[in-house]
Design a protein around this motif. Structure first.
Motif, mmCIF file in Angstrom:
data_model
loop_
_atom_site.group_PDB
_atom_site.id
_atom_site.type_symbol
_atom_site.label_atom_id
_atom_site.label_comp_id
_atom_site.label_asym_id
_atom_site.label_seq_id
_atom_site.Cartn_x
_atom_site.Cartn_y
_atom_site.Cartn_z
ATOM 1 N N GLU A 25 -4.699 -0.276 -2.147
ATOM 2 C CA GLU A 25 -4.251 -0.110 -0.779
ATOM 3 C C GLU A 25 -2.780 0.149 -0.782
ATOM 4 O OE1 GLU A 25 -5.223 -2.118 3.523
ATOM 5 O OE2 GLU A 25 -4.364 -3.475 1.938
ATOM 6 N N ALA A 26 -2.029 -0.854 -1.529
ATOM 7 C CA ALA A 26 -0.490 -0.904 -1.697
ATOM 8 C C ALA A 26 -0.222 0.448 -2.149
ATOM 9 C CB ALA A 26 -0.062 -1.919 -2.615
ATOM 10 N N LEU A 27 -0.698 1.045 -3.173
ATOM 11 C CA LEU A 27 -0.368 2.393 -3.924
ATOM 12 C C LEU A 27 -0.627 3.426 -2.705
ATOM 13 C CD1 LEU A 27 0.476 4.073 -6.063
ATOM 14 C CD2 LEU A 27 -1.751 4.140 -7.015
ATOM 15 N N THR A 28 -1.743 3.335 -1.990
ATOM 16 C CA THR A 28 -2.091 4.526 -0.913
ATOM 17 C C THR A 28 -1.056 4.406 0.180
ATOM 18 O OG1 THR A 28 -3.553 3.135 0.311
ATOM 19 C CG2 THR A 28 -4.395 4.491 -1.290
ATOM 20 N N GLU A 29 -0.262 3.155 0.483
ATOM 21 C CA GLU A 29 0.708 3.060 1.442
ATOM 22 C C GLU A 29 2.087 3.413 0.867
ATOM 23 O OE1 GLU A 29 0.418 2.158 4.592
ATOM 24 O OE2 GLU A 29 -1.749 2.443 4.353
ATOM 25 N N LEU A 30 2.197 3.417 -0.439
ATOM 26 C CA LEU A 30 3.353 3.764 -0.945
ATOM 27 C C LEU A 30 3.387 5.605 -0.959
ATOM 28 C CD1 LEU A 30 6.128 3.404 -2.383
ATOM 29 C CD2 LEU A 30 4.551 3.292 -4.747
ATOM 30 N N VAL A 31 2.367 6.196 -1.266
ATOM 31 C CA VAL A 31 2.126 7.482 -1.418
ATOM 32 C C VAL A 31 2.471 7.943 0.156
ATOM 33 C CG1 VAL A 31 0.504 9.411 -1.662
ATOM 34 C CG2 VAL A 31 0.752 7.732 -3.448
ATOM 35 N N LYS A 32 1.672 7.251 1.132
ATOM 36 C CA LYS A 32 2.039 7.989 2.404
ATOM 37 C C LYS A 32 3.319 7.830 2.906
ATOM 38 C CE LYS A 32 -2.738 6.676 3.763
ATOM 39 N NZ LYS A 32 -3.654 5.861 4.511
ATOM 40 N N SER A 33 4.290 6.779 2.411
ATOM 41 C CA SER A 33 5.476 6.461 3.037
ATOM 42 C C SER A 33 6.532 7.144 2.243
ATOM 43 C CB SER A 33 5.849 5.049 3.042
ATOM 44 O OG SER A 33 5.901 4.667 1.683
ATOM 45 N N ARG A 34 6.241 7.641 1.189
ATOM 46 C CA ARG A 34 7.211 8.374 0.438
ATOM 47 C C ARG A 34 6.864 9.849 -0.070
ATOM 48 N NH1 ARG A 34 9.668 4.269 -3.949
ATOM 49 N NH2 ARG A 34 11.211 6.190 -4.216
ATOM 50 N N GLU A 35 7.289 10.557 0.517
ATOM 51 C CA GLU A 35 6.779 12.257 0.247
ATOM 52 C C GLU A 35 7.158 12.674 -1.116
ATOM 53 O OE1 GLU A 35 7.465 16.560 1.987
ATOM 54 O OE2 GLU A 35 7.808 14.978 3.176
ATOM 55 N N GLY A 36 8.407 12.166 -1.641
ATOM 56 C CA GLY A 36 9.010 12.656 -3.135
ATOM 57 C C GLY A 36 7.874 11.994 -4.059
ATOM 58 N N PHE A 37 7.672 10.817 -3.792
ATOM 59 C CA PHE A 37 6.625 10.071 -4.715
ATOM 60 C C PHE A 37 5.465 10.760 -4.637
ATOM 61 C CE2 PHE A 37 3.579 6.743 -5.720
ATOM 62 C CZ PHE A 37 4.105 6.096 -7.148
ATOM 63 N N ALA A 38 4.705 10.934 -3.433
ATOM 64 C CA ALA A 38 3.518 11.589 -3.298
ATOM 65 C C ALA A 38 3.402 12.892 -3.921
ATOM 66 C CB ALA A 38 3.108 11.781 -1.918
ATOM 67 N N ARG A 39 4.427 13.726 -3.724
ATOM 68 C CA ARG A 39 4.417 15.144 -4.569
ATOM 69 C C ARG A 39 4.515 14.912 -6.322
ATOM 70 N NH1 ARG A 39 5.246 19.674 -2.205
ATOM 71 N NH2 ARG A 39 6.150 19.661 0.026
ATOM 72 N N GLN A 40 5.240 13.886 -6.710
ATOM 73 C CA GLN A 40 5.199 13.622 -8.145
ATOM 74 C C GLN A 40 3.956 13.012 -8.448
ATOM 75 O OE1 GLN A 40 8.556 11.057 -9.060
ATOM 76 N NE2 GLN A 40 9.994 12.833 -9.554
ATOM 77 N N LEU A 41 3.245 12.180 -7.694
ATOM 78 C CA LEU A 41 2.054 11.681 -8.251
ATOM 79 C C LEU A 41 0.942 12.816 -8.373
ATOM 80 C CD1 LEU A 41 0.165 9.353 -8.831
ATOM 81 C CD2 LEU A 41 -0.141 8.978 -6.384
ATOM 82 N N ALA A 42 0.944 13.577 -7.249
ATOM 83 C CA ALA A 42 -0.030 14.960 -7.380
ATOM 84 C C ALA A 42 0.387 15.766 -8.549
ATOM 85 C CB ALA A 42 0.281 15.599 -5.975
ATOM 86 N N GLN A 43 1.792 16.169 -8.706
ATOM 87 C CA GLN A 43 1.956 16.797 -9.883
ATOM 88 C C GLN A 43 1.503 16.105 -11.607
ATOM 89 O OE1 GLN A 43 5.877 18.216 -9.747
ATOM 90 N NE2 GLN A 43 5.915 18.911 -11.967
ATOM 91 N N VAL A 44 1.695 15.007 -11.469
ATOM 92 C CA VAL A 44 1.267 14.029 -12.616
ATOM 93 C C VAL A 44 -0.297 14.280 -12.608
ATOM 94 C CG1 VAL A 44 1.148 11.852 -13.736
ATOM 95 C CG2 VAL A 44 3.179 12.631 -12.716
ATOM 96 N N TRP A 45 -0.904 13.908 -11.647
ATOM 97 C CA TRP A 45 -2.244 13.867 -11.793
ATOM 98 C C TRP A 45 -2.831 15.562 -11.957
ATOM 99 C CZ3 TRP A 45 -4.502 10.662 -7.000
ATOM 100 C CH2 TRP A 45 -4.342 9.154 -7.226
ATOM 101 N N ALA A 46 -2.212 16.397 -11.402
ATOM 102 C CA ALA A 46 -2.571 17.836 -11.816
ATOM 103 C C ALA A 46 -2.450 18.261 -13.153
ATOM 104 C CB ALA A 46 -1.698 18.996 -10.936
ATOM 105 N N CYS A 47 -1.673 17.544 -13.857
ATOM 106 C CA CYS A 47 -1.260 17.745 -15.309
ATOM 107 C C CYS A 47 -2.171 16.923 -16.155
ATOM 108 C CB CYS A 47 0.388 17.740 -15.537
ATOM 109 S SG CYS A 47 1.329 19.029 -14.675
ATOM 110 N N SER A 48 -2.477 15.687 -15.643
ATOM 111 C CA SER A 48 -3.307 14.670 -16.662
ATOM 112 C C SER A 48 -4.169 14.096 -15.994
ATOM 113 C CB SER A 48 -2.190 13.844 -17.312
ATOM 114 O OG SER A 48 -2.552 12.857 -17.831
#
Length: 189
Positions: free
Chosen positions: A35-58
């Motif tokens: 839940e804390a991670l989903t909230e972090l992703v929702k509140s920080r767009e740059g982090f959300a973009r990086q997370l998506a990029q990391v998940w897309a690559c690995s």
């Protein structure tokens, strides 16, 4: 929401499944790391973009995040996520295994040998560091040379710390190994 608009369309369904899995985990356990991670992703767009990029690559990094969302939170909140850490692995791993490392070899007994716990802790340490390394690599925070250096340092630290611990356990149950020809104490290599 996970930001995936900057990524190729063919990876977006996979990323949406990862995100859905994380949200389901968060919904099932209020106050959890998920839940804390989903909230972090929702509140920080740059982090959300990086997370998506990391998940897309690995897929590996995505699965580690889904299994242990607290790892990513810890790395991000401590500021370690984007830092070069090769020189810290030895001390950090030794501290992580400290309870398996009695100060005196005489305190070690066969009963204290818990190879299952040793393997678990080593695996979690490796997963956390590999997640950090992948993140740094994919987000262009590290050069190829830095990444290779850190992977080598991680392997070296794991070998040295583990061999020291295993040597202590062996000495406690069988005595110090002595070279047949040299008559000197021997260490595992």
């Amino acid at each position: 929401m996970l930001k995936i608009d900057h990524l190729p369309p063919f990876v977006q369904p996979t990323l949406q499944r990862y995100w859905q899995t994380l949200q389901e985990k968060a919904g099932a356990d209020a106050g959890s790391d998920a839940e804390a991670l989903t909230e972090l992703v929702k509140s920080r767009e740059g982090f959300a973009r990086q997370l998506a990029q990391v998940w897309a690559c690995s897929d590996y990094a995505a699965n580690v995040c889904l299994q242990h969302p607290g790892m990513l939170l810890d790395l991000q909140q401590s500021g370690q996520l984007l830092r070069l850490r090769a020189d810290e692995f030895f001390d950090e791993l030794k501290a992580e295994l400290q309870s398996l490392f009695p100060d005196q070899a005489s305190e070690v007994s066969d009963k204290s040998l818990d190879d299952v716990e040793l393997k678990r802790r080593l695996r979690l340490f490796q997963q956390k560091q590999m997640l950090r390394l992948i993140w740094r690599d994919v987000s262009h925070q590290a050069s190829v040379r830095d990444t290779a250096s850190e992977v080598s340092a991680l392997a070296e630290a794991a070998m040295e710390v583990t061999l020291d611990l295993l040597h202590r356990w062996l000495v406690s149950s069988m005595g110090e190994p002595i070279g047949h020809r040299s008559g000197q104490a021997q260490r595992m290599v």
